[in-house]
Design a protein around this motif. Structure first.
Motif, PDB file in Angstrom:
ATOM      1  N   UNK A 249       0.852  -1.184   0.000  1.00  0.00           N
ATOM      2  CA  UNK A 249       0.000   0.000   0.000  1.00  0.00           C
ATOM      3  C   UNK A 249       0.893   1.240   0.000  1.00  0.00           C
ATOM      4  N   UNK A 250       0.567   2.164  -0.911  1.00  0.00           N
ATOM      5  CA  UNK A 250       1.364   3.371  -1.057  1.00  0.00           C
ATOM      6  C   UNK A 250       0.673   4.545  -0.371  1.00  0.00           C
ATOM      7  N   UNK A 251       1.473   5.459   0.105  1.00  0.00           N
ATOM      8  CA  UNK A 251       0.916   6.634   0.759  1.00  0.00           C
ATOM      9  C   UNK A 251       1.747   7.849   0.390  1.00  0.00           C
ATOM     10  N   UNK A 252       1.216   9.009   0.710  1.00  0.00           N
ATOM     11  CA  UNK A 252       1.902  10.249   0.390  1.00  0.00           C
ATOM     12  C   UNK A 252       1.115  11.025  -0.650  1.00  0.00           C
TER      13      UNK A 252
ATOM     14  N   UNK B  34       0.142  12.550  -4.400  1.00  0.00           N
ATOM     15  CA  UNK B  34       0.140  11.871  -5.703  1.00  0.00           C
ATOM     16  C   UNK B  34       1.519  11.861  -6.367  1.00  0.00           C
ATOM     17  N   UNK B  35       2.270  12.958  -6.239  1.00  0.00           N
ATOM     18  CA  UNK B  35       3.609  12.995  -6.834  1.00  0.00           C
ATOM     19  C   UNK B  35       4.536  11.974  -6.174  1.00  0.00           C
ATOM     20  N   UNK B  36       4.430  11.849  -4.829  1.00  0.00           N
ATOM     21  CA  UNK B  36       5.268  10.907  -4.104  1.00  0.00           C
ATOM     22  C   UNK B  36       4.914   9.459  -4.456  1.00  0.00           C
ATOM     23  N   UNK B  37       3.620   9.210  -4.610  1.00  0.00           N
ATOM     24  CA  UNK B  37       3.187   7.861  -5.000  1.00  0.00           C
ATOM     25  C   UNK B  37       3.686   7.542  -6.408  1.00  0.00           C
ATOM     26  N   UNK B  38       3.588   8.520  -7.319  1.00  0.00           N
ATOM     27  CA  UNK B  38       4.054   8.304  -8.692  1.00  0.00           C
ATOM     28  C   UNK B  38       5.537   7.980  -8.710  1.00  0.00           C
ATOM     29  N   UNK B  39       6.316   8.624  -7.850  1.00  0.00           N
ATOM     30  CA  UNK B  39       7.755   8.373  -7.801  1.00  0.00           C
ATOM     31  C   UNK B  39       8.057   6.957  -7.337  1.00  0.00           C
ATOM     32  N   UNK B  40       7.123   6.341  -6.583  1.00  0.00           N
ATOM     33  CA  UNK B  40       7.330   4.978  -6.107  1.00  0.00           C
ATOM     34  C   UNK B  40       6.843   3.925  -7.123  1.00  0.00           C
ATOM     35  N   UNK B  41       5.968   4.363  -8.025  1.00  0.00           N
ATOM     36  CA  UNK B  41       5.363   3.414  -8.965  1.00  0.00           C
ATOM     37  C   UNK B  41       6.007   3.470 -10.352  1.00  0.00           C
ATOM     38  N   UNK B  42       6.256   4.675 -10.843  1.00  0.00           N
ATOM     39  CA  UNK B  42       6.745   4.858 -12.215  1.00  0.00           C
ATOM     40  C   UNK B  42       8.263   4.678 -12.248  1.00  0.00           C
ATOM     41  N   UNK B  43       8.813   3.943 -13.237  1.00  0.00           N
ATOM     42  CA  UNK B  43      10.277   3.819 -13.349  1.00  0.00           C
ATOM     43  C   UNK B  43      10.939   5.198 -13.405  1.00  0.00           C
ATOM     44  N   UNK B  44      12.103   5.301 -12.805  1.00  0.00           N
ATOM     45  CA  UNK B  44      12.770   6.602 -12.680  1.00  0.00           C
ATOM     46  C   UNK B  44      12.980   7.271 -14.042  1.00  0.00           C
ATOM     47  N   UNK B  45      13.348   6.499 -15.045  1.00  0.00           N
ATOM     48  CA  UNK B  45      13.616   7.078 -16.359  1.00  0.00           C
ATOM     49  C   UNK B  45      12.369   7.584 -17.062  1.00  0.00           C
ATOM     50  N   UNK B  46      11.193   7.183 -16.584  1.00  0.00           N
ATOM     51  CA  UNK B  46       9.935   7.570 -17.200  1.00  0.00           C
ATOM     52  C   UNK B  46       9.137   8.555 -16.333  1.00  0.00           C
ATOM     53  N   UNK B  47       9.621   8.823 -15.143  1.00  0.00           N
ATOM     54  CA  UNK B  47       8.839   9.615 -14.192  1.00  0.00           C
ATOM     55  C   UNK B  47       8.567  11.031 -14.684  1.00  0.00           C
ATOM     56  N   UNK B  48       9.553  11.709 -15.253  1.00  0.00           N
ATOM     57  CA  UNK B  48       9.359  13.084 -15.684  1.00  0.00           C
ATOM     58  C   UNK B  48       8.315  13.168 -16.805  1.00  0.00           C
TER      59      UNK B  48
ATOM     60  N   UNK C 204     -11.325   1.305  -5.745  1.00  0.00           N
ATOM     61  CA  UNK C 204     -11.260   2.644  -5.127  1.00  0.00           C
ATOM     62  C   UNK C 204     -10.739   3.688  -6.124  1.00  0.00           C
ATOM     63  N   UNK C 205     -10.934   3.458  -7.415  1.00  0.00           N
ATOM     64  CA  UNK C 205     -10.388   4.322  -8.467  1.00  0.00           C
ATOM     65  C   UNK C 205     -10.846   5.766  -8.353  1.00  0.00           C
ATOM     66  N   UNK C 206     -12.009   6.017  -7.752  1.00  0.00           N
ATOM     67  CA  UNK C 206     -12.527   7.385  -7.694  1.00  0.00           C
ATOM     68  C   UNK C 206     -11.704   8.286  -6.783  1.00  0.00           C
ATOM     69  N   UNK C 207     -11.112   7.720  -5.734  1.00  0.00           N
ATOM     70  CA  UNK C 207     -10.463   8.562  -4.727  1.00  0.00           C
ATOM     71  C   UNK C 207      -8.998   8.236  -4.456  1.00  0.00           C
ATOM     72  N   UNK C 208      -8.545   7.069  -4.880  1.00  0.00           N
ATOM     73  CA  UNK C 208      -7.194   6.646  -4.513  1.00  0.00           C
ATOM     74  C   UNK C 208      -6.202   7.023  -5.626  1.00  0.00           C
ATOM     75  N   UNK C 209      -5.284   7.966  -5.340  1.00  0.00           N
ATOM     76  CA  UNK C 209      -4.293   8.361  -6.347  1.00  0.00           C
ATOM     77  C   UNK C 209      -3.428   7.182  -6.816  1.00  0.00           C
ATOM     78  N   UNK C 210      -3.112   6.258  -5.907  1.00  0.00           N
ATOM     79  CA  UNK C 210      -2.260   5.117  -6.262  1.00  0.00           C
ATOM     80  C   UNK C 210      -2.938   4.253  -7.335  1.00  0.00           C
ATOM     81  N   UNK C 211      -4.241   4.017  -7.171  1.00  0.00           N
ATOM     82  CA  UNK C 211      -4.982   3.225  -8.165  1.00  0.00           C
ATOM     83  C   UNK C 211      -4.994   3.930  -9.516  1.00  0.00           C
ATOM     84  N   UNK C 212      -5.217   5.239  -9.479  1.00  0.00           N
ATOM     85  CA  UNK C 212      -5.245   6.003 -10.732  1.00  0.00           C
ATOM     86  C   UNK C 212      -3.873   6.022 -11.419  1.00  0.00           C
TER      87      UNK C 212
END
Length: 222
Positions: free
Chosen positions: A126-129, A131-145, A186-194
């Motif tokens: 489960x990810x927290x933080x 949306x930007x922080x969650x994206x940094x944990x999910x998206x590969x570093x080379x693709x994050x920007x 939980x797609x409506x409210x959870x940034x991690x799911x989105x």
């Protein structure tokens, strides 16, 4: 008994005629000086099936044989060209098949990679933080920007953003928003799911977030 004058003249005339005739015959048999005697040579006849063949017939037969040989040579050349064309076509088909097989293998590997990415996302903790922080944990570093560039322009990082015109929803503006249910209820409210759904969408449709960003820059949508 002595010969009479008339009898003697008759004998002289006969001898003279005999000598002249003999000389004429010799002149015909012996070539005269300064001239060339050409004797006629009979044309030899060749018998075919018991029938004589003239020199003209032999020439016609030779011409027909040459024509037949020329036709045979042309036929051989045409066959050689046909064989070469068939070989070239077979080579082209083999190359096309090899390319198709290579593409199919690459597509299968890409599909397997995307499937593994989905599995990794679904089994991630489960990810927290933010949306930007969650994206940094999910998206590969080379693709994050690239991913961040799209999300910023689509929703300004607001997971509740709604497009009034189209009804697109969430961080990545899924249309309709219910598509994101494949990543979580939980797609409506959870940034991690989105974010998980958005990353999978970019990988599946464009190959990567950076490829999706290149398309977005050219069309202002993705």
């Amino acid at each position: 008994m002595p010969l009479s004058h008339a009898r003697r003249n008759s004998l002289i005339t006969g001898v003279t005629t005999l000598v002249v005739a003999s000389a004429a015959t010799a002149a015909l048999a012996i070539p005269q000086s300064g001239s060339t005697a050409v004797a006629a040579v009979p044309v030899a006849a060749v018998s075919v099936d018991g029938k004589p063949v003239t020199a003209q017939g032999q020439a016609d037969s030779a011409a027909a044989a040459q024509a037949a040989e020329a036709q045979a040579a042309q036929a051989q050349a045409a066959q050689a060209q046909a064989d070469a064309a068939a070989a070239a076509q077979a080579q082209a088909q083999a190359e096309a098949k090899a390319q198709a097989d290579a593409k199919a293998q690459a597509d299968a590997q890409a599909a397997a990679s995307r499937s593994q990415q989905r599995q990794d996302l679904n089994t991630a903790p489960v990810l927290s933080g933010s949306p930007q922080q969650i994206a940094a944990q999910v998206v590969p570093a080379g693709q994050l920007q690239c991913f961040s560039n799209i999300v910023f322009r689509e929703s300004s990082w607001n997971p509740l953003a709604v497009n009034a015109s189209s009804g697109a929803y969430g961080l990545v503006q899924a249309l309709p928003g219910s598509k994101m249910a494949s990543a979580g209820s939980d797609w409506r409210t959870n940034p991690a799911t989105q974010i998980k759904w958005g990353l999978d969408y970019m990988n599946s449709r464009y190959g990567s977030p950076c490829a999706a960003w290149s398309f977005w820059q050219a069309h202002h949508w993705y």
